[in-house]
Structures are given as C-alpha cells and as structure tokens.
Design an enzyme around this catalytic site. Structure first.
Site, PDB file in Angstrom:
ATOM      1  N   HIS A  90      38.358 -38.628  74.412  1.00 53.26           N
ATOM      2  CA  HIS A  90      39.060 -38.344  75.668  1.00 53.26           C
ATOM      3  C   HIS A  90      38.232 -38.690  76.904  1.00 53.26           C
ATOM      4  O   HIS A  90      38.741 -38.656  78.026  1.00 53.26           O
ATOM      5  CB  HIS A  90      39.503 -36.872  75.713  1.00 53.26           C
ATOM      6  CG  HIS A  90      38.388 -35.890  75.875  1.00 53.26           C
ATOM      7  ND1 HIS A  90      37.776 -35.280  74.800  1.00 53.26           N
ATOM      8  CD2 HIS A  90      37.768 -35.403  76.982  1.00 53.26           C
ATOM      9  CE1 HIS A  90      36.838 -34.450  75.245  1.00 53.26           C
ATOM     10  NE2 HIS A  90      36.815 -34.509  76.562  1.00 53.26           N
ATOM     11  N   ASP A 120      39.015 -37.153  68.128  1.00 52.65           N
ATOM     12  CA  ASP A 120      38.432 -37.112  69.475  1.00 52.65           C
ATOM     13  C   ASP A 120      37.007 -37.667  69.482  1.00 52.65           C
ATOM     14  O   ASP A 120      36.085 -37.060  70.038  1.00 52.65           O
ATOM     15  CB  ASP A 120      38.446 -35.688  70.045  1.00 52.65           C
ATOM     16  CG  ASP A 120      38.324 -35.694  71.575  1.00 52.65           C
ATOM     17  OD1 ASP A 120      38.243 -36.796  72.157  1.00 52.65           O
ATOM     18  OD2 ASP A 120      38.301 -34.604  72.168  1.00 52.65           O
ATOM     19  N   GLY A 186      32.179 -32.573  81.720  1.00 53.19           N
ATOM     20  CA  GLY A 186      31.072 -33.523  81.803  1.00 53.19           C
ATOM     21  C   GLY A 186      30.161 -33.434  80.595  1.00 53.19           C
ATOM     22  O   GLY A 186      29.375 -34.337  80.324  1.00 53.19           O
ATOM     23  N   ASN A 187      30.273 -32.333  79.845  1.00 57.26           N
ATOM     24  CA  ASN A 187      29.502 -32.193  78.610  1.00 57.26           C
ATOM     25  C   ASN A 187      30.156 -32.930  77.441  1.00 57.26           C
ATOM     26  O   ASN A 187      29.494 -33.244  76.450  1.00 57.26           O
ATOM     27  CB  ASN A 187      29.345 -30.724  78.217  1.00 57.26           C
ATOM     28  CG  ASN A 187      28.131 -30.064  78.838  1.00 57.26           C
ATOM     29  OD1 ASN A 187      28.241 -29.350  79.821  1.00 57.26           O
ATOM     30  ND2 ASN A 187      26.963 -30.320  78.262  1.00 57.26           N
ATOM     31  N   SER A 188      31.457 -33.180  77.544  1.00 57.79           N
ATOM     32  CA  SER A 188      32.176 -33.804  76.432  1.00 57.79           C
ATOM     33  C   SER A 188      31.537 -35.120  76.014  1.00 57.79           C
ATOM     34  O   SER A 188      31.220 -35.965  76.856  1.00 57.79           O
ATOM     35  CB  SER A 188      33.633 -34.060  76.833  1.00 57.79           C
ATOM     36  OG  SER A 188      34.336 -32.853  76.956  1.00 57.79           O
TER      37      SER A 188
END
Length: 227
Positions: A90, A120, A186-188
């Site tokens: 994503h 994902d 922002g950690n994804s």
C-alpha cells in the site's frame, strides 16, 4: 633387572596417566574460558542495549517516497548485482512505478518490480548500490518470533527517517505478527527485527501505539521471491 624394568614401566604408565589428566584439565579450562568470554560478551551487549543493533540495521532502511505519500523499506537481497528493497504494497501504487529511496547519506531511484496486494507486500529494484546498505534477508530463511520476544521497528513516521521503536511480540499468527512497539503513518514497509538483527516481518498496519501488525517475512515467498 626384571623388577627394575617393571617399576620403570609402572612409572611410565603413571606418567602417561598424569599427562592424560593434565590434557583433560587443559581442555576443560579452554571450555570454561570460552564460556566465560561468551557470557562477558552477552553482558556487554546487554549493557549496551539496542543501540549497536539499531545502528547496524539503520544503514539498510530507507524512506520510500511516491507521488501519493511515503513509507519505509529495507534492503532485502542482492541478485545479479542489483539490490532489491522490500516494502508494503500500500506504500506504492503499481508495478513499473518509479519511487525515490532516501537515507541520510543520499537518495536513489527505484522501480516497483513486484506487488502482492493480498499480502500487502512489494519489492523494489534499486538503481545503484547504496553504500553500507547490507541485505538483511539475503538468505530466504524463516525467523519465527515467539510471544514475549523483543522486537524493533524501524521506519519513517511522519517522514522522520531512521526512527527506531522497541517493544515485544504480543501475538503470533500464520499471517501476522502483533507487537506493542510504537508505529505511526510512515512506518509501513519498514522491518520488524529481533534482538539478533534478523528480519521477522514487514510492518503493514497499526491501530495505535500498542497495537501494530507485521507480515511474516516468509510471506514474500512465492509471489515476490523464489525461496
């Protein structure tokens, strides 16, 4: 003469036995010394905390910037002289998309070469070889965490690249790893790392500071990497 020879033979046997015992003591001392040094090393590592581990892994983690936003990614493996970076699906839009990878020492272009929306997960091929970026999953190996294990998350919450948070593994399921380590937008795509520096998963979702989820690293196999 026979008695003297017999006594000499007995003495020689005693000497050999003593030498054998001395060798056993020497080997035992070496083992104890090795165990002592290993214990001292573990104590030093414990005293230093997670700083040395974080510093080592940080060199391999990037901020992933796209036209629609940002996330994180990490150096996964090198193949045919090219570096492949792992992130969350994503974070990027589609295969063929061009994105920008940033780290405090520079920036690099990368192309989305694989994307699995169901899991994902996505893979990027980097244009160039970032200095110091060691592949964190060169060998496609499962590193299965246990509930209660320490866990580090590294990413770019709100664009703050190189942010490290720590917590524990709260829950483990075949398709997800739950942790209480803090994560924010922002950690994804950033790595979930155990205390030995091994990648156990890729952060993909969160419900707050104490409720975040990573996809087990082996979920990359099949659709995105031949394992």
């Amino acid at each position: 003469m026979r008695e003297q020879r017999l006594q000499v033979d007995i003495l020689r046997g005693d000497v050999r036995e003593l030498e054998g015992r001395l060798e056993e003591f020497r080997l035992s001392d070496e083992k104890l010394d090795g165990r002592l040094k290993a214990s001292e090393g573990k104590l030093r590592e414990k005293d230093q905390g997670i700083a040395p581990l974080a510093a080592r892994v940080l060199r391999s983690v990037f901020t992933v910037k796209t036209d629609d936003g940002l996330g994180a990614g990490f150096a996964g493996w090198v193949q045919d002289g090219q570096l492949y970076v792992v992130t969350a699906a994503h974070v990027v839009s589609e295969v063929g998309e061009q994105v920008l990878l940033e780290r405090n020492t520079g920036s690099w272009r990368a192309e989305v070469v694989g994307r699995d929306r169901g899991r994902d997960l996505a893979v990027l091929r980097v244009d160039g070889m970032p200095s110091g970026a060691k592949a964190l999953w060169q060998r496609a190996k499962a590193n299965k965490p246990r509930v209660g294990d320490a866990l580090l998350l590294i990413g770019s919450p709100y664009g703050l690249g190189g942010t490290v948070t720590s917590g524990v593994v709260s829950r483990v399921r075949p398709k997800e790893i739950q942790t209480d380590a803090a994560a924010n937008p922002g950690n994804s795509g950033g790595p979930a790392v155990d205390r030995k520096g091994r990648i156990v998963g890729v952060l993909v979702a969160g419900g707050g500071e104490n409720l975040n989820f990573a996809v087990p690293i082996m979920r990359l196999c099949g659709s995105l990497r031949r394992c």
